[in-house]
Design an enzyme around this catalytic site. Structure first.
Site, PDB file in Angstrom:
ATOM      1  N   TYR A  73      54.625 -51.207  34.810  1.00 21.00           N
ATOM      2  CA  TYR A  73      55.336 -50.686  35.982  1.00 21.00           C
ATOM      3  C   TYR A  73      54.692 -49.387  36.458  1.00 21.00           C
ATOM      4  CZ  TYR A  73      59.048 -49.355  39.180  1.00 21.00           C
ATOM      5  OH  TYR A  73      59.740 -49.023  40.315  1.00 21.00           O
ATOM      6  N   PHE A 125      47.280 -52.001  68.410  1.00 24.24           N
ATOM      7  CA  PHE A 125      47.502 -53.196  67.618  1.00 24.24           C
ATOM      8  C   PHE A 125      49.020 -53.359  67.484  1.00 24.24           C
ATOM      9  CE2 PHE A 125      48.186 -55.828  63.908  1.00 24.24           C
ATOM     10  CZ  PHE A 125      47.531 -56.963  64.365  1.00 24.24           C
ATOM     11  N   THR A 126      49.471 -54.612  67.402  1.00 23.51           N
ATOM     12  CA  THR A 126      50.904 -54.919  67.495  1.00 23.51           C
ATOM     13  C   THR A 126      51.753 -54.118  66.496  1.00 23.51           C
ATOM     14  OG1 THR A 126      50.487 -56.796  66.035  1.00 23.51           O
ATOM     15  CG2 THR A 126      50.493 -57.242  68.403  1.00 23.51           C
ATOM     16  N   ASP A 216      42.173 -46.834  61.496  1.00 27.68           N
ATOM     17  CA  ASP A 216      42.623 -48.133  61.017  1.00 27.68           C
ATOM     18  C   ASP A 216      41.332 -48.800  60.547  1.00 27.68           C
ATOM     19  OD1 ASP A 216      43.216 -50.784  60.591  1.00 27.68           O
ATOM     20  OD2 ASP A 216      44.693 -50.899  62.192  1.00 27.68           O
ATOM     21  N   LYS A 259      41.871 -58.401  55.089  1.00 27.03           N
ATOM     22  CA  LYS A 259      40.707 -58.744  55.907  1.00 27.03           C
ATOM     23  C   LYS A 259      39.420 -58.458  55.122  1.00 27.03           C
ATOM     24  CE  LYS A 259      44.124 -58.353  59.129  1.00 27.03           C
ATOM     25  NZ  LYS A 259      45.504 -57.948  58.824  1.00 27.03           N
ATOM     26  N   ARG A 384      46.640 -63.939  72.073  1.00 27.48           N
ATOM     27  CA  ARG A 384      46.523 -62.485  72.096  1.00 27.48           C
ATOM     28  C   ARG A 384      46.497 -62.074  73.559  1.00 27.48           C
ATOM     29  NH1 ARG A 384      47.443 -60.286  66.771  1.00 27.48           N
ATOM     30  NH2 ARG A 384      49.376 -60.963  67.683  1.00 27.48           N
ATOM     31  N   PHE A 451      55.813 -62.224  69.513  1.00 29.00           N
ATOM     32  CA  PHE A 451      54.851 -63.332  69.367  1.00 29.00           C
ATOM     33  C   PHE A 451      55.026 -64.087  68.051  1.00 29.00           C
ATOM     34  CE2 PHE A 451      52.249 -60.993  66.366  1.00 29.00           C
ATOM     35  CZ  PHE A 451      52.588 -59.691  66.671  1.00 29.00           C
TER      36      PHE A 451
END
Ligand code: F0G
Length: 460
Positions: A73, A125-126, A216, A259, A384, A451
């Site tokens: 943990y 970005f969303t 980002d 990614k 998009r 979306f």
């Protein structure tokens, strides 16, 4: 020997069978999913280009890491392996692990943004914009105009427009701008990089005004590849060296590890300032998990630490990754299909406005094209465009982005050249009868990030 093609620097050890469905099955599946590819079952999909997020194939070395992940943990060995990997590859000292990218965006937005603040960024970005607005901020787009033009061949369409940034600083005052959010290889622009020179200049302006630069860095590796290929002075540098230089012009980063980092789940917030990191960890324990695991299991962190090192171990990985995307893009360009150019790093983006000029913007051309491509071929992409852009929080009107796109995102190390051929053939065939595609209207519209779960029906 120098490599002549983008051939994959691996061989395949395990395979997962996929099945081509009938057109009838796909018509039914599309109707059942409300013409939203997010609501489809993957069983009903043939080639899944919904996203490059969490869909990578891990290496045998990463899979081996799962077995020895330390599930303590507190103080997991795997956490410290992750800390070391982030420090070596990204250059940040303070690591705040999260369950995925938006977890990091949430924490960052909460510690830095106050009601009434402005957060500039090189395109939205969303989830990033959601968390900025959720914290009381207003997002301001400061990307160069070329980014909004599908036909512009600018080599660095992800660049920050320094005049727009300076104008915002002059208009609202630097004390209302806690940080700028600089995205590497800008997703919504079509996977387009920014240049090192532009990032350096952005960093210098922000330093002068006491504004932090938060990357980002979700697709920083793909950005590093384009810098190596396109920017003077970087041809002889490895992507590993370029990655470190990118991060050196920032005060921290949010990363979705689903990614570049070659894992199926995970992410992190990385920082330089120990005091900011302390504030982030205070929130982390409430929203994600203890500071030595965030939202990840020990095995997740072990696979992630290995993925981070693996992605930059040689330049061959990113060469093959971007090479495959370019292969698909070039096949479509050769057939005259309007796509975002230059071809981006993580996918090919179809220009739905150019392909379906007969569908008005408020009938969601990109959503309609995405559904039609699925029905005709079983290839699943993602809208998009206006659906993703959502509504203006003041006026309630749709945001109408200049880019109205269907994204065909390529998972890493998953599909072959033949899959790219089938995808190209499918798109080309569909475009022989574009008039058969009709517009859509909402039958259900969620309040935010619509979306993901919206439902539609065709307009007869
Ligand atoms: N930033 C960028 C640039 C992204 O592309 C994503 C996710 C995130 C942040 C959020 O990360 O999903 O791990 O919470 N993009 C996915 C996509 C969903 O399909 O483009 P997350």
């Amino acid at each position: 020997m120098t490599r002549r093609s983008w051939a994959e620097p691996y061989k395949i050890k395990v395979v997962e069978p996929i099945r081509i469905t009938t057109r009838e099955e796909r018509v039914a599946a599309a109707r059942q999913a409300g013409y939203n590819t997010f609501l489809m079952r993957s069983e009903d999909v043939y080639i899944d280009l919904l996203t490059d997020s969490g869909t990578s194939a891990m290496s045998d070395y990463q899979w081996a890491g799962l077995m020895i992940g330390d599930e303590a943990y507190a103080g997991s060995k795997s956490f410290y392996n992750l800390v070391a990997a982030v420090r070596d590859v990204y250059g940040y000292e303070e690591l705040v692990p999260t369950h995925q990218g938006r977890g990091a965006e949430h924490i960052l937005s909460q510690i830095l943004i106050e009601d009434g603040d402005y957060v500039p960024g090189n395109m939205y970005f969303t989830t990033t914009r959601f968390h900025q607005e959720h914290a009381g901020g207003t997002f301001v787009d400061v990307i160069i105009d070329e980014a909004h033009d599908p036909t512009s061949l600018h080599p660095f369409k992800g660049n920050v427009d320094l005049d727009k940034l300076q104008r915002l600083i002059d208009d609202v005052g630097a004390d209302k701008i806690p940080y700028i959010s600089v995205e590497t290889n800008v997703n919504m622009a079509g996977g387009q990089p920014l240049s090192m020179a532009n990032l350096r200049a952005t960093y210098e302006i922000c330093r002068r005004h006491g504004i932090l630069v938060m990357l980002d860095a979700t697709r920083a590796l793909e950005n590093a590849w384009f810098i190596q290929q396109r920017e003077t002075g970087y041809h002889d540098k490895s992507v590993a060296e370029i990655m470190l230089e990118i991060c050196s012009y920032s005060d921290g980063a949010t990363v979705s590890s689903k990614k570049d980092n070659l894992v199926n789940i995970g992410g992190f917030l990385a920082l330089r300032d120990p005091e900011l990191a302390r504030q982030a960890r205070a929130l982390l324990v409430a929203f994600e998990g203890l500071h030595t695991y965030g939202g990840m299991s020990g095995r997740d962190m072990e696979a992630l630490a290995r993925g981070i090192r693996e992605m930059v171990a040689t330049d061959d990985h990113v060469h093959a990754r971007v090479g495959q995307v370019e292969y698909l893009g070039n096949a479509l360009i050769k057939a005259g299909v309007p796509i975002i150019r230059p071809v981006g790093g993580h996918g090919v983006f179809l220009d739905a406005k150019a392909i379906l000029p007969h569908i008005p913007h408020d009938q969601f051309p990109a959503q309609a094209l995405t559904a039609a491509l699925y029905i005709e071929s079983g290839v699943r992409g993602m809208e998009r465009g206006v659906v993703s852009a959502g509504r203006d929080k003041e006026t309630g009107d749709h945001h109408y982005p200049k880019l109205e796109l269907v994204r065909l995102a390529i998972p890493r190390r998953v599909y072959t050249q033949a899959h790219m051929d089938v995808t190209a053939e499918s798109v080309i065939e569909l475009l022989e009868h574009p008039e058969s595609v009709t517009g859509l209207r909402f039958t259900y519209e969620p309040e935010s990030l619509r979306f993901f779960q919206a439902r539609f029906e065709p307009i007869a």
